[in-house]
Design a protein around this motif. Structure first.
Motif, PDB file in Angstrom:
ATOM      1  N   SER A 202     -19.772 -61.361  97.434  1.00 58.49           N
ATOM      2  CA  SER A 202     -18.584 -60.731  98.028  1.00 58.49           C
ATOM      3  C   SER A 202     -18.188 -61.411  99.325  1.00 58.49           C
ATOM      4  O   SER A 202     -17.041 -61.286  99.781  1.00 58.49           O
ATOM      5  CB  SER A 202     -18.855 -59.250  98.300  1.00 58.49           C
ATOM      6  OG  SER A 202     -19.761 -59.081  99.381  1.00 58.49           O
TER       7      SER A 202
ATOM      8  N   SER B 118     -22.101 -58.248 103.506  1.00 54.57           N
ATOM      9  CA  SER B 118     -21.920 -59.071 102.311  1.00 54.57           C
ATOM     10  C   SER B 118     -22.934 -58.694 101.236  1.00 54.57           C
ATOM     11  O   SER B 118     -24.071 -58.317 101.533  1.00 54.57           O
ATOM     12  CB  SER B 118     -22.053 -60.552 102.654  1.00 54.57           C
ATOM     13  OG  SER B 118     -21.002 -60.982 103.485  1.00 54.57           O
ATOM     14  N   VAL B 119     -22.500 -58.813  99.992  1.00 50.31           N
ATOM     15  CA  VAL B 119     -23.326 -58.442  98.845  1.00 50.31           C
ATOM     16  C   VAL B 119     -23.345 -59.586  97.845  1.00 50.31           C
ATOM     17  O   VAL B 119     -22.322 -60.258  97.628  1.00 50.31           O
ATOM     18  CB  VAL B 119     -22.791 -57.162  98.164  1.00 50.31           C
ATOM     19  CG1 VAL B 119     -23.545 -56.875  96.866  1.00 50.31           C
ATOM     20  CG2 VAL B 119     -22.888 -55.975  99.111  1.00 50.31           C
TER      21      VAL B 119
ATOM     22  N   GLU C 171     -24.613 -59.981  93.836  1.00 58.96           N
ATOM     23  CA  GLU C 171     -25.157 -59.282  92.671  1.00 58.96           C
ATOM     24  C   GLU C 171     -25.385 -60.289  91.549  1.00 58.96           C
ATOM     25  O   GLU C 171     -24.475 -61.021  91.168  1.00 58.96           O
ATOM     26  CB  GLU C 171     -24.207 -58.178  92.216  1.00 58.96           C
ATOM     27  CG  GLU C 171     -24.850 -57.217  91.237  1.00 58.96           C
ATOM     28  CD  GLU C 171     -24.124 -55.892  91.140  1.00 58.96           C
ATOM     29  OE1 GLU C 171     -24.306 -55.056  92.051  1.00 58.96           O
ATOM     30  OE2 GLU C 171     -23.365 -55.703  90.170  1.00 58.96           O
TER      31      GLU C 171
ATOM     32  N   ARG D  35     -29.706 -57.222  93.314  1.00 56.70           N
ATOM     33  CA  ARG D  35     -28.642 -57.026  94.303  1.00 56.70           C
ATOM     34  C   ARG D  35     -29.183 -57.274  95.703  1.00 56.70           C
ATOM     35  O   ARG D  35     -30.234 -56.760  96.071  1.00 56.70           O
ATOM     36  CB  ARG D  35     -28.089 -55.602  94.203  1.00 56.70           C
ATOM     37  CG  ARG D  35     -26.860 -55.323  95.043  1.00 56.70           C
ATOM     38  CD  ARG D  35     -26.380 -53.887  94.815  1.00 56.70           C
ATOM     39  NE  ARG D  35     -25.081 -53.652  95.409  1.00 56.70           N
ATOM     40  CZ  ARG D  35     -24.884 -53.258  96.674  1.00 56.70           C
ATOM     41  NH1 ARG D  35     -25.939 -53.087  97.476  1.00 56.70           N
ATOM     42  NH2 ARG D  35     -23.657 -53.038  97.137  1.00 56.70           N
TER      43      ARG D  35
ATOM     44  N   GLU E 223     -27.934 -57.058  99.756  1.00 55.44           N
ATOM     45  CA  GLU E 223     -26.911 -56.638 100.719  1.00 55.44           C
ATOM     46  C   GLU E 223     -27.408 -56.954 102.124  1.00 55.44           C
ATOM     47  O   GLU E 223     -28.535 -56.608 102.483  1.00 55.44           O
ATOM     48  CB  GLU E 223     -26.599 -55.155 100.605  1.00 55.44           C
ATOM     49  CG  GLU E 223     -25.519 -54.702 101.583  1.00 55.44           C
ATOM     50  CD  GLU E 223     -25.134 -53.232 101.438  1.00 55.44           C
ATOM     51  OE1 GLU E 223     -24.316 -52.763 102.238  1.00 55.44           O
ATOM     52  OE2 GLU E 223     -25.665 -52.578 100.529  1.00 55.44           O
ATOM     53  N   ASN E 224     -26.554 -57.619 102.909  1.00 53.26           N
ATOM     54  CA  ASN E 224     -26.900 -57.920 104.288  1.00 53.26           C
ATOM     55  C   ASN E 224     -26.695 -56.664 105.131  1.00 53.26           C
ATOM     56  O   ASN E 224     -25.578 -56.147 105.243  1.00 53.26           O
ATOM     57  CB  ASN E 224     -26.037 -59.065 104.816  1.00 53.26           C
ATOM     58  CG  ASN E 224     -26.484 -59.536 106.189  1.00 53.26           C
ATOM     59  OD1 ASN E 224     -26.839 -58.750 107.058  1.00 53.26           O
ATOM     60  ND2 ASN E 224     -26.440 -60.838 106.401  1.00 53.26           N
ATOM     61  N   LYS E 225     -27.784 -56.163 105.711  1.00 50.04           N
ATOM     62  CA  LYS E 225     -27.728 -54.962 106.551  1.00 50.04           C
ATOM     63  C   LYS E 225     -28.186 -55.283 107.975  1.00 50.04           C
ATOM     64  O   LYS E 225     -28.792 -54.448 108.653  1.00 50.04           O
ATOM     65  CB  LYS E 225     -28.577 -53.852 105.945  1.00 50.04           C
ATOM     66  CG  LYS E 225     -27.992 -53.302 104.644  1.00 50.04           C
ATOM     67  CD  LYS E 225     -28.588 -51.959 104.272  1.00 50.04           C
ATOM     68  CE  LYS E 225     -27.804 -51.321 103.126  1.00 50.04           C
ATOM     69  NZ  LYS E 225     -28.282 -49.965 102.801  1.00 50.04           N
TER      70      LYS E 225
END
Length: 299
Positions: A138, A146-147, A149, A167, A169-171
């Motif tokens: 994404s 940002s993700v 998948e 998956r 995901e930037n956290k």
């Protein structure tokens, strides 16, 4: 001279003999059951290790494609001249292809990246991969929110088929690089038909290497989280849950998880321990059930 044994003594002897036979059978059956349960517990630990290793490799490859989607230079994208430690010697240049499809032109993202290993491609880490890893990004993965998948098309690692969804995901926050990873309906299938279904959530936090953001090879991450799975070994089936005893340690200059312990609780059996070692870069781990330990090879 003909001797006559009293009927009562015969009956008593038969009863004693029968009792000894039944006791022996009972003991043998108990030992057989214990062995089967021990083997099934070991199978759950092996399945968790296989899943952890396979999907950690996916993380490395999704992050490593290049710096326009990830951080570049990790997983199968490790530079050919790298001195990265590992159990096997480096091999010739890459034997896989990467294709890029922009899904919302003229925008750069989302973008679909396919890594195609063809019918067999052996990497620097000694693993032979085939099939495709397909990832939709994404945004740039080093940016918060940002993700990426990932799904798979007939994808195998060392003849183990990998299926499901991975998956990332930037956290991250302003002072901490953090990723959440999920395996959703993961499945690991061996050539003999044994397989394991697996779901897990992990938080991956950088603990070293901040000073060289363009050199991922010196980055070190801690991995914590939990998971659950079901292993099918022949006609036997067992479910398990996994939790951290010690954070797993991931060095981007190694193809393997190098340290950390997982507690694997079989829902109808004893707890086991999966130990990834003391920090050495190798493809070995140790499983322990009921005080019995065995070394396994990570695939």
């Amino acid at each position: 001279m003909k001797m006559t044994v009293p009927t009562g003594r015969i009956a008593t002897a038969l009863i004693i003999t029968s009792g000894l036979f039944l006791a022996s059978c009972s003991k043998n059956n108990e030992q057989s059951t214990q062995t089967a349960q021990q083997n099934l517990s070991q199978a759950t630990l092996q399945a968790d290790a296989d899943g952890e290793t396979a999907f950690d490799d996916v993380f490395n490859n999704v992050m490593g494609v290049n710096t326009t989607v990830g951080i570049g230079g990790t997983g199968v994208f490790t530079p050919a001249n790298s001195n990265q430690p590992g159990p096997l010697d480096p091999v010739p240049p890459p034997c896989f292809n990467v294709s890029v499809e922009f899904l919302a032109l003229p925008d750069t993202f989302p973008v679909k990246v396919t890594i195609d290993f063809g019918t067999g491609c052996t990497g620097k880490d000694g693993r032979t991969r085939k099939g495709k890893i397909i990832t939709v990004y994404s945004g740039l993965l080093i940016k918060p929110g940002s993700v990426a998948e990932t799904t798979f098309d007939n994808y195998y690692v060392n003849d183990i088929k990998v299926e499901g969804t991975h998956r990332i995901e930037n956290k991250s926050t302003s002072d901490q690089l953090t990723f959440e990873t999920k395996v959703i309906d993961g499945k690991i299938t061996h050539l003999n038909g044994d397989y394991a279904n697996w779901n897990r959530v992990r938080t991956i936090t950088q603990v070293d290497g901040w000073g060289t953001p363009r050199l991922p090879g010196d980055d070190v991450f801690n991995i914590v989280g939990n998971g659950s799975g079901t292993v099918h070994k022949g006609t036997q089936v067992a479910t398990w849950t996994s939790t951290n005893i010690e954070p797993l340690v991931k060095n981007f200059d190694c193809h393997w998880i190098v340290k950390g312990k997982q507690a694997i609780q079989r829902n109808d059996g004893p707890q086991g321990i999966l130990d990834f070692g003391n920090g050495d870069c190798d493809n070995k781990a140790t499983i322990t059930v009921n005080g019995v330990s065995a070394e396994i090879t990570l695939k």
